[in-house]
Design a protein around this motif. Structure first.
Motif: not given
Length: 279
Positions: A238, A260-265, A267-268, A271
């Motif tokens: 990213d 915040a973007a790192q956290a989303r990345i 988790l994604r 998964w």
């Protein structure tokens, strides 16, 4: 970037692995800081000599003197950590003591193997790597991450008298270090030199190549073991995309991935890796 991406990559690890990885990273960071934070070459060389002795004590027996070494010591035998990669790391950090010119990309790649791939190979032992293909994954991912760091930090490194862009690239695009210097001097005004942009875009393309090679090298059955590495992979991918979206203008500011973007990345990625493994 390093601290937060490292933090998010650890969230999904079992506690014993997390402790081992933190011990490795703290040790490696201390080795790196012994040069990065020491402007006097002779003192930096002396510091690295002490770290070499510390590695010898860790693997051969003897008094381990540093806090980082003491925290790492319990994992050396239990995780079968590879000594040669600690030696390689110190060799790579030593390359930063004095400014040097990298003639070819092969020279830069060798540097990346020492300062980045070595850490990946050490972590591979902690993750329980049993597949030789995983070593190729660790090597290529390490190069991809380090090339992205190099690209992000071109201006920062240049101000410190360092340049990790190989001379053959400057020659290929008819660019000089004076062109880089001019871009650093007018930071905030966008890249004016097409030659500088071409050199940086070439660097970005190389990083993409190594990210792609790493993705192909990781065996599916080992993916869940390396979820922390895959999170780092995704966050740095990213970052590379953000640098390219900015036209490789790494002079106006240091481009980062917001927390915040790192956290989303993270988790994604967890998964995706978990679902693929379960499926």
């Amino acid at each position: 970037m390093r601290q937060t991406s490292f933090y998010f990559s650890l969230l999904f690890l079992p506690a014993p692995q997390r402790r081992a990885i933190i011990a490795v990273f703290d040790f490696c960071r201390a080795v790196d800081d012994s040069v990065d934070l020491e402007p006097e070459p002779a003192r930096a060389e002396a510091a690295l000599a002490r770290w070499r002795n510390e590695v010898a004590h860790l693997f051969e027996g003897g008094a381990v003197e540093t806090v980082e070494g003491q925290r790492l010591q319990p994992f050396v035998a239990s995780c079968n950590l590879p000594r040669d990669q600690f030696d390689a790391l110190i060799d790579g950090v030593a390359m930063d003591i004095a400014p040097r010119c990298y003639a070819s990309f092969a020279d830069v790649e060798a540097y990346c193997h020492r300062v980045a791939s070595s850490v990946g190979l050490i972590c591979g032992a902690i993750f329980g790597s049993r597949n030789p293909e995983v070593d190729a994954y660790a090597r290529d991912l390490g190069v991809a991450l380090q090339l992205t760091n190099i690209l992000r930090d071109v201006a920062v490194d240049f101000r410190r008298g360092r340049c990790y862009l190989p001379a053959e690239d400057f020659q290929r695009f008819d660019c000089t270090k004076r062109d880089i210097e001019a871009e650093v001097a007018r930071a905030g005004q966008g890249i004016r030199s097409k030659r500088v942009r071409a050199v940086l875009e070439h660097q970005a393309a190389r990083a993409r190549l190594f990210f792609s090679r790493a993705a192909r090298a990781l065996p599916r059955q080992d993916a869940s073991r390396f979820v922390a590495a895959e999170i780092m992979h995704a966050i740095y991918w990213d970052l590379l995309c953000r640098i390219e979206a900015a036209g490789c203008d790494v002079f106006s500011s240091v481009i980062r991935v917001p927390r915040a973007a790192q956290a989303r990345i993270a988790l994604r990625t967890w998964w995706r890796v978990t679902a693929r493994h379960d499926g």
